[in-house]
Design a protein around this motif. Structure first.
Motif, PDB file in Angstrom:
ATOM      1  N   ASP A  49      13.112  13.018 -13.804  1.00 40.10           N
ATOM      2  CA  ASP A  49      14.444  12.936 -14.367  1.00 40.10           C
ATOM      3  C   ASP A  49      14.898  11.473 -14.308  1.00 40.10           C
ATOM      4  OD1 ASP A  49      14.716  12.709 -11.664  1.00 40.10           O
ATOM      5  OD2 ASP A  49      16.414  14.069 -11.491  1.00 40.10           O
ATOM      6  N   GLU A  50      16.122  11.204 -14.695  1.00 42.91           N
ATOM      7  CA  GLU A  50      16.598   9.815 -14.768  1.00 42.91           C
ATOM      8  C   GLU A  50      16.679   9.170 -13.386  1.00 42.91           C
ATOM      9  OE1 GLU A  50      20.397   7.436 -16.548  1.00 42.91           O
ATOM     10  OE2 GLU A  50      19.638   9.169 -17.620  1.00 42.91           O
ATOM     11  N   THR A  51      17.053   9.939 -12.379  1.00 41.37           N
ATOM     12  CA  THR A  51      17.121   9.400 -11.018  1.00 41.37           C
ATOM     13  C   THR A  51      15.735   9.012 -10.524  1.00 41.37           C
ATOM     14  OG1 THR A  51      18.974  10.899 -10.592  1.00 41.37           O
ATOM     15  CG2 THR A  51      17.941   9.868  -8.685  1.00 41.37           C
ATOM     16  N   GLY A  52      14.752   9.829 -10.804  1.00 42.21           N
ATOM     17  CA  GLY A  52      13.382   9.524 -10.405  1.00 42.21           C
ATOM     18  C   GLY A  52      12.850   8.290 -11.103  1.00 42.21           C
ATOM     19  N   LEU A  72       0.825  -1.206   0.000  1.00 45.05           N
ATOM     20  CA  LEU A  72       0.000   0.000   0.000  1.00 45.05           C
ATOM     21  C   LEU A  72       0.859   1.256   0.000  1.00 45.05           C
ATOM     22  CD1 LEU A  72      -2.871   1.201   0.229  1.00 45.05           C
ATOM     23  CD2 LEU A  72      -2.537   1.180   2.708  1.00 45.05           C
ATOM     24  N   TYR A  73       1.899   1.290   0.831  1.00 42.49           N
ATOM     25  CA  TYR A  73       2.754   2.478   0.872  1.00 42.49           C
ATOM     26  C   TYR A  73       3.593   2.624  -0.391  1.00 42.49           C
ATOM     27  CZ  TYR A  73       1.528   3.959   5.526  1.00 42.49           C
ATOM     28  OH  TYR A  73       0.845   4.437   6.607  1.00 42.49           O
ATOM     29  N   ASN A  74       4.019   1.527  -0.986  1.00 37.30           N
ATOM     30  CA  ASN A  74       4.728   1.617  -2.270  1.00 37.30           C
ATOM     31  C   ASN A  74       3.815   2.182  -3.347  1.00 37.30           C
ATOM     32  OD1 ASN A  74       7.269   0.790  -1.568  1.00 37.30           O
ATOM     33  ND2 ASN A  74       6.956  -1.332  -2.150  1.00 37.30           N
ATOM     34  N   TYR A  75       2.565   1.754  -3.357  1.00 31.64           N
ATOM     35  CA  TYR A  75       1.603   2.281  -4.325  1.00 31.64           C
ATOM     36  C   TYR A  75       1.404   3.783  -4.118  1.00 31.64           C
ATOM     37  CZ  TYR A  75      -2.867   3.461  -6.390  1.00 31.64           C
ATOM     38  OH  TYR A  75      -3.864   4.082  -7.094  1.00 31.64           O
ATOM     39  N   LYS A 119       2.424   6.737  -6.764  1.00 30.46           N
ATOM     40  CA  LYS A 119       1.386   7.669  -7.222  1.00 30.46           C
ATOM     41  C   LYS A 119       1.816   9.115  -6.975  1.00 30.46           C
ATOM     42  CE  LYS A 119      -3.502   8.530  -6.500  1.00 30.46           C
ATOM     43  NZ  LYS A 119      -4.218   8.714  -7.615  1.00 30.46           N
ATOM     44  N   ARG A 120       2.392   9.395  -5.816  1.00 26.53           N
ATOM     45  CA  ARG A 120       2.864  10.759  -5.528  1.00 26.53           C
ATOM     46  C   ARG A 120       3.979  11.177  -6.474  1.00 26.53           C
ATOM     47  NH1 ARG A 120       3.436  11.868   0.888  1.00 26.53           N
ATOM     48  NH2 ARG A 120       1.429  12.889   1.112  1.00 26.53           N
ATOM     49  N   ILE A 121       4.897  10.250  -6.743  1.00 25.56           N
ATOM     50  CA  ILE A 121       6.012  10.579  -7.636  1.00 25.56           C
ATOM     51  C   ILE A 121       5.496  10.875  -9.037  1.00 25.56           C
ATOM     52  CG2 ILE A 121       8.049   9.604  -8.778  1.00 25.56           C
ATOM     53  CD1 ILE A 121       8.652   8.137  -6.155  1.00 25.56           C
ATOM     54  N   ILE A 122       4.569  10.079  -9.520  1.00 32.31           N
ATOM     55  CA  ILE A 122       4.023  10.282 -10.856  1.00 32.31           C
ATOM     56  C   ILE A 122       3.210  11.567 -10.919  1.00 32.31           C
ATOM     57  CG2 ILE A 122       2.388   9.346 -12.542  1.00 32.31           C
ATOM     58  CD1 ILE A 122       3.407   6.556 -11.721  1.00 32.31           C
TER      59      ILE A 122
END
Length: 115
Positions: A40-43, A24-27, A31-34
């Protein structure tokens, strides 16, 4: 052995809860990152690391399968349950075989991705 079963069931229950919470936390993190915008490439590399849950599921499937197979094999081996360390050795061999099979799976998976 019957006294040990409720203890094992409680441990498995808490492990399943922990796996669910991590998923759940990975999801939510993905979602927040997207939603934050262009990456960028690191993300992108970080996002790919978070998406590696499929290999984790395969790891536990292989380990549980070989562990269960070890328990089945022990039913057919005659030993003294009170004095013999044989069941522990047999089970550890099957668990180690599970980890080794997972290692081979991951190595093969990474080789295919690098092509």
């Amino acid at each position: 052995m019957k006294q040990l079963m409720p203890f094992i069931i409680v441990i498995v229950f808490f492990i399943l809860i922990a796996i669910f919470i991590l998923a759940l936390y990975n999801y939510r993190l993905k979602k927040r990152i997207i939603d934050a915008g262009p990456l960028d490439e690191t993300g992108l590399k970080f996002l790919q690391q978070l998406s590696g849950f499929g290999t984790e599921a395969m790891k536990w499937a292989i380990i549980m399968m070989t562990t269960g197979l070890g328990l089945i094999v022990m039913q057919f081996i005659p030993y003294s349950a009170e004095d013999s360390p044989l069941p522990y050795g047999v089970e550890m061999l099957f668990v180690a075989a599970g980890f080794f099979l997972y290692y081979l799976f991951i190595r093969n998976h990474r080789d295919k991705q690098s092509l």
